[in-house]
Scaffold this active site. Sequence first.
Site, PDB file in Angstrom:
ATOM      1  N   ASP A 175       0.876  -1.156   0.000  1.00 29.00           N
ATOM      2  CA  ASP A 175       0.000   0.000   0.000  1.00 29.00           C
ATOM      3  C   ASP A 175       0.925   1.220   0.000  1.00 29.00           C
ATOM      4  O   ASP A 175       2.117   1.098   0.273  1.00 29.00           O
ATOM      5  CB  ASP A 175      -0.887  -0.019   1.250  1.00 29.00           C
ATOM      6  CG  ASP A 175      -1.795   1.190   1.335  1.00 29.00           C
ATOM      7  OD1 ASP A 175      -2.411   1.551   0.310  1.00 29.00           O
ATOM      8  OD2 ASP A 175      -1.879   1.795   2.420  1.00 29.00           O
TER       9      ASP A 175
ATOM     10  N   ARG B  99     -11.458  -0.554  -6.078  1.00 33.07           N
ATOM     11  CA  ARG B  99     -11.261   0.083  -4.769  1.00 33.07           C
ATOM     12  C   ARG B  99     -11.137  -0.978  -3.680  1.00 33.07           C
ATOM     13  O   ARG B  99     -12.040  -1.788  -3.463  1.00 33.07           O
ATOM     14  CB  ARG B  99     -12.405   1.041  -4.463  1.00 33.07           C
ATOM     15  CG  ARG B  99     -12.180   1.836  -3.189  1.00 33.07           C
ATOM     16  CD  ARG B  99     -13.031   3.089  -3.181  1.00 33.07           C
ATOM     17  NE  ARG B  99     -12.928   3.776  -1.913  1.00 33.07           N
ATOM     18  CZ  ARG B  99     -11.904   4.545  -1.534  1.00 33.07           C
ATOM     19  NH1 ARG B  99     -10.898   4.729  -2.355  1.00 33.07           N
ATOM     20  NH2 ARG B  99     -11.888   5.134  -0.355  1.00 33.07           N
TER      21      ARG B  99
ATOM     22  N   ASP C 192       0.000   5.133   1.075  1.00 29.74           N
ATOM     23  CA  ASP C 192      -0.181   6.064   2.194  1.00 29.74           C
ATOM     24  C   ASP C 192      -0.223   5.306   3.516  1.00 29.74           C
ATOM     25  O   ASP C 192      -1.013   4.391   3.697  1.00 29.74           O
ATOM     26  CB  ASP C 192      -1.464   6.877   2.020  1.00 29.74           C
ATOM     27  CG  ASP C 192      -1.458   7.715   0.748  1.00 29.74           C
ATOM     28  OD1 ASP C 192      -0.366   8.100   0.295  1.00 29.74           O
ATOM     29  OD2 ASP C 192      -2.552   7.961   0.198  1.00 29.74           O
TER      30      ASP C 192
END
Length: 190
Positions: free
Chosen positions: A12, A105, A14
């Site tokens: 990932d 998403r 952030d």
Amino acid sequence: MSPKTSKLIILDRDGVINEDRDDYVKSRDEWIPIPNSLDAIALLSQAGYVLTIATNQSGIARGLYSLSELHAMHQKMIDLLKPLGGRIDGIFFCPHVDEDLCECRKPKSGLMQEIAKRYLKDRANLDLPLKNISIVGDSLRDLVAGTKLGASPHLVLTGKGHKVKDAELPEGTKTHADLMAFTKYILSTS
């Protein structure tokens, strides 16, 4: 040419590589690496790992930053990694919000499927194409997106990780202080 499957890692962005913000990372200037995260990526790169990023970037759909600004953030990361001997082999992102009901998403697995198609073309197990692949995230949705396809989940306690460490994590989740701790673990077990 596909890498050895155990040499692919999905990160990932952030909260794992760079500091996360409640008001979103919206610009190149706001993209600030977490201490030692770029060094960790460099160590993995030098050890022959193929490193990909799977990141939700709903700030685009929310009008908080543009696609060109997102690319500028990623270019900053690439530029900072280069002198360290590190690289990111692929960046996959979802620009949507939950209400768009897209398949990319996270916690949905669309981004993970795209990574599998690109890097694991010759995998025999199509039901669990990410079996034995590490996915590193700081949120439950990061881990769930990968474990749906068989990935091995690794939670880092940076970003939002400290908030979810006591949640019901996917089976087999390993917890690490940060990306460097994950890197040391992976390098010691490979």
